[in-house]
Structures are given as structure tokens and as C-alpha cells.
Design a protein around this motif. Sequence first.
Motif, short mmCIF file in Angstrom:
data_model
loop_
_atom_site.label_atom_id
_atom_site.label_comp_id
_atom_site.label_asym_id
_atom_site.label_seq_id
_atom_site.Cartn_x
_atom_site.Cartn_y
_atom_site.Cartn_z
N LYS A 211 21.17 15.56 10.70
CA LYS A 211 22.63 15.83 10.92
C LYS A 211 22.78 15.22 12.67
O LYS A 211 21.81 15.23 13.41
CB LYS A 211 22.81 17.15 11.06
CG LYS A 211 22.66 17.95 9.60
CD LYS A 211 23.03 19.43 9.57
CE LYS A 211 22.96 19.92 8.17
NZ LYS A 211 23.11 21.14 7.92
N ASP B 220 28.92 15.32 13.93
CA ASP B 220 29.42 15.46 12.82
C ASP B 220 30.65 16.43 12.90
O ASP B 220 30.60 17.19 13.63
CB ASP B 220 28.18 16.42 11.86
CG ASP B 220 27.18 15.53 11.43
OD1 ASP B 220 27.18 14.51 11.63
OD2 ASP B 220 26.31 16.24 10.93
N ASN B 221 31.72 15.99 12.12
CA ASN B 221 32.89 16.63 12.15
C ASN B 221 33.68 16.59 13.53
O ASN B 221 34.76 17.10 13.53
CB ASN B 221 32.73 18.01 11.64
CG ASN B 221 32.21 18.39 10.30
OD1 ASN B 221 32.40 17.48 9.61
ND2 ASN B 221 31.04 19.09 10.32
#
Length: 56
Positions: free
Chosen positions: A45, A49-50
Motif C-alpha cells: 500500500k 492510495d486514493n
Amino acid sequence: MAEKLIQLRVEGEIKDKADLTFAQQGLTTQGAIKMMLTQVANTGKSPFDNLFLNTK
């Protein structure tokens, strides 16, 4: 495991400010980057992320 060299260019003011911030936490900028890359490699991750979602 063999180490690899990563080089990048950033504006001097950005690096200086990051150096100060990390130093206040007892880190070097190099150490902080190494920690982030290790965390990404271990978890799969990214801290990004996002962050760049398409909001159409």
C-alpha cells in the motif's frame, strides 16, 4: 540483498524544509524515504492510495 541507488532532484527550499521537519522527528530525509519505501514494499500500500481519485 543488493542495494540500489535512487537519485532525485527537488528544489533546494523543499529539501531544506523537509530536512528540518524530519530532523525534529530524529530522522534524516534519506532515512524517512527509506522507511516509506520499506513500508510500501512490506504492505503493498502507498501513502498516496486514493489521493488522486478521478472525481467525475
